[in-house]
Design a protein around this motif. Sequence first.
Motif, PDB file in Angstrom:
ATOM      1  N   ILE A 230       0.838  -1.205   0.000  1.00 24.75           N
ATOM      2  CA  ILE A 230       0.000   0.000   0.000  1.00 24.75           C
ATOM      3  C   ILE A 230       0.871   1.253   0.000  1.00 24.75           C
ATOM      4  O   ILE A 230       0.637   2.197  -0.769  1.00 24.75           O
ATOM      5  N   LEU A 231       1.881   1.272   0.866  1.00 28.22           N
ATOM      6  CA  LEU A 231       2.772   2.434   0.945  1.00 28.22           C
ATOM      7  C   LEU A 231       3.428   2.724  -0.400  1.00 28.22           C
ATOM      8  O   LEU A 231       3.491   3.880  -0.842  1.00 28.22           O
ATOM      9  N   ASP A 232       3.913   1.679  -1.054  1.00 26.06           N
ATOM     10  CA  ASP A 232       4.616   1.892  -2.316  1.00 26.06           C
ATOM     11  C   ASP A 232       3.660   2.216  -3.462  1.00 26.06           C
ATOM     12  O   ASP A 232       4.008   2.989  -4.364  1.00 26.06           O
ATOM     13  N   ILE A 233       2.462   1.645  -3.448  1.00 25.02           N
ATOM     14  CA  ILE A 233       1.488   2.005  -4.485  1.00 25.02           C
ATOM     15  C   ILE A 233       1.145   3.486  -4.386  1.00 25.02           C
ATOM     16  O   ILE A 233       1.105   4.206  -5.395  1.00 25.02           O
ATOM     17  N   VAL A 234       0.902   3.951  -3.172  1.00 33.86           N
ATOM     18  CA  VAL A 234       0.590   5.372  -2.980  1.00 33.86           C
ATOM     19  C   VAL A 234       1.750   6.239  -3.457  1.00 33.86           C
ATOM     20  O   VAL A 234       1.548   7.245  -4.152  1.00 33.86           O
ATOM     21  N   ALA A 235       2.976   5.837  -3.103  1.00 37.41           N
ATOM     22  CA  ALA A 235       4.145   6.630  -3.490  1.00 37.41           C
ATOM     23  C   ALA A 235       4.378   6.591  -4.997  1.00 37.41           C
ATOM     24  O   ALA A 235       4.553   7.636  -5.641  1.00 37.41           O
ATOM     25  N   PHE A 236       4.376   5.389  -5.574  1.00 32.43           N
ATOM     26  CA  PHE A 236       4.706   5.243  -6.994  1.00 32.43           C
ATOM     27  C   PHE A 236       3.612   5.800  -7.896  1.00 32.43           C
ATOM     28  O   PHE A 236       3.868   6.638  -8.768  1.00 32.43           O
ATOM     29  N   VAL A 237       2.389   5.327  -7.691  1.00 34.62           N
ATOM     30  CA  VAL A 237       1.285   5.734  -8.563  1.00 34.62           C
ATOM     31  C   VAL A 237       0.921   7.193  -8.314  1.00 34.62           C
ATOM     32  O   VAL A 237       0.636   7.943  -9.252  1.00 34.62           O
ATOM     33  N   GLY A 238       0.939   7.600  -7.039  1.00 31.77           N
ATOM     34  CA  GLY A 238       0.646   8.998  -6.730  1.00 31.77           C
ATOM     35  C   GLY A 238       1.629   9.937  -7.400  1.00 31.77           C
ATOM     36  O   GLY A 238       1.240  10.954  -7.981  1.00 31.77           O
ATOM     37  N   TYR A 239       2.913   9.585  -7.343  1.00 26.96           N
ATOM     38  CA  TYR A 239       3.934  10.431  -7.963  1.00 26.96           C
ATOM     39  C   TYR A 239       3.741  10.484  -9.473  1.00 26.96           C
ATOM     40  O   TYR A 239       3.961  11.524 -10.104  1.00 26.96           O
ATOM     41  N   ALA A 240       3.322   9.359 -10.062  1.00 30.18           N
ATOM     42  CA  ALA A 240       3.168   9.301 -11.516  1.00 30.18           C
ATOM     43  C   ALA A 240       1.933  10.054 -12.001  1.00 30.18           C
ATOM     44  O   ALA A 240       1.940  10.619 -13.098  1.00 30.18           O
ATOM     45  N   LEU A 241       0.876  10.076 -11.188  1.00 30.01           N
ATOM     46  CA  LEU A 241      -0.399  10.612 -11.662  1.00 30.01           C
ATOM     47  C   LEU A 241      -0.715  12.018 -11.168  1.00 30.01           C
ATOM     48  O   LEU A 241      -1.419  12.768 -11.854  1.00 30.01           O
ATOM     49  N   LEU A 242      -0.225  12.381  -9.979  1.00 29.50           N
ATOM     50  CA  LEU A 242      -0.573  13.697  -9.445  1.00 29.50           C
ATOM     51  C   LEU A 242       0.106  14.814 -10.234  1.00 29.50           C
ATOM     52  O   LEU A 242       1.256  14.664 -10.666  1.00 29.50           O
ATOM     53  N   PRO A 243      -0.566  15.936 -10.427  1.00 26.07           N
ATOM     54  CA  PRO A 243       0.056  17.075 -11.112  1.00 26.07           C
ATOM     55  C   PRO A 243       1.268  17.582 -10.332  1.00 26.07           C
ATOM     56  O   PRO A 243       1.338  17.445  -9.107  1.00 26.07           O
ATOM     57  N   ASP A 244       2.208  18.183 -11.050  1.00 28.79           N
ATOM     58  CA  ASP A 244       3.421  18.695 -10.408  1.00 28.79           C
ATOM     59  C   ASP A 244       3.098  19.695  -9.303  1.00 28.79           C
ATOM     60  O   ASP A 244       3.780  19.740  -8.272  1.00 28.79           O
ATOM     61  N   ALA A 245       2.065  20.498  -9.516  1.00 28.86           N
ATOM     62  CA  ALA A 245       1.704  21.503  -8.511  1.00 28.86           C
ATOM     63  C   ALA A 245       1.296  20.834  -7.199  1.00 28.86           C
ATOM     64  O   ALA A 245       1.622  21.318  -6.108  1.00 28.86           O
ATOM     65  N   TRP A 246       0.578  19.716  -7.299  1.00 27.91           N
ATOM     66  CA  TRP A 246       0.172  18.989  -6.096  1.00 27.91           C
ATOM     67  C   TRP A 246       1.386  18.388  -5.395  1.00 27.91           C
ATOM     68  O   TRP A 246       1.477  18.404  -4.173  1.00 27.91           O
ATOM     69  N   LEU A 247       2.301  17.841  -6.183  1.00 28.29           N
ATOM     70  CA  LEU A 247       3.500  17.244  -5.594  1.00 28.29           C
ATOM     71  C   LEU A 247       4.328  18.303  -4.875  1.00 28.29           C
ATOM     72  O   LEU A 247       4.858  18.058  -3.785  1.00 28.29           O
ATOM     73  N   ARG A 248       4.435  19.480  -5.485  1.00 23.38           N
ATOM     74  CA  ARG A 248       5.178  20.563  -4.830  1.00 23.38           C
ATOM     75  C   ARG A 248       4.476  21.003  -3.554  1.00 23.38           C
ATOM     76  O   ARG A 248       5.121  21.299  -2.543  1.00 23.38           O
TER      77      ARG A 248
END
Length: 278
Positions: free
Chosen positions: A255-273
């Motif tokens: 779960i931790l890695d899915i959130v990290a990997f998929v979240g990083y791939a799909l979330l907009p750059d502004a959200w990640l920042r």
Amino acid sequence: MTDQPDPTEPTGASATAQLEPLTRHERRRIGVEVWILLGLSLGQSGVYAIVRIIARLTADTALRDQSATLNASQSVRPYLDLTFQVLSIGFNLVPVALALFLLSARGPGTLRRIGLDLTSPLRDVGYGVGLAAVIGIPGLGLYVAGRALGITVEVQAAALDSTWWAVPVLVLAALQNGLLEEIIVVAYLSERLGDLRWGTVKIIVTSALIRGSYHLYQGIGPFFGNVVMGVVFAWFYQSRWGRRRVMPLVVAHTILDIVAFVGYALLPDAWLRALGVS
């Protein structure tokens, strides 16, 4: 299916205690076995990570300005990249198969003995989700703090091209990490070091330090964060709640890695920042 272990079959610490005393040759053989397995898998990763953090700390570029990329593309041709990704995931699981094979020397029922089965699915998922929350939320805060303090590199959790198979591959990569790390660093080490009559605290500390070591390439912050995670996971495995079942840990890690990997791939750059992860 039952949520209770078979009362006629000793499990966990009681099973270890009922084993016949080991001869000197058997103890030496188990010790060599542990070193070989770690040398082929996460112990090797730990050694490389130590070298990498030394290189990072002695580089002209400050640690805060360096980056580490996970799940990187391996070819500019999409289907060749997919082939490499799947092969990498498959071969990375070979040490898991070896660990299970080595544990089978104690007799049949290896998967049941370490709780890598589906006898308690609701319980395993429930504890897995809980552990993921306990580790994940503070872990994000620790990463942000580490970046602010300059002791953590920028971790790019996914760098695959935007293809139809990117998310499934990232999910498989997360599952691979969960199986590889939790089976070897927690279940296998707990069982084999228990066979050597190591104490619980010593096993937990050893497991946690190994987990921290192979994350050192991400910086000093992730080392300490993963040591804490290692203590929690190894303790839970041996606790009366964990009942020496590795499945909740695999669920939590995945779960931790899915959130990290998929979240990083799909979330907009502004959200990640905004989250402080980019």
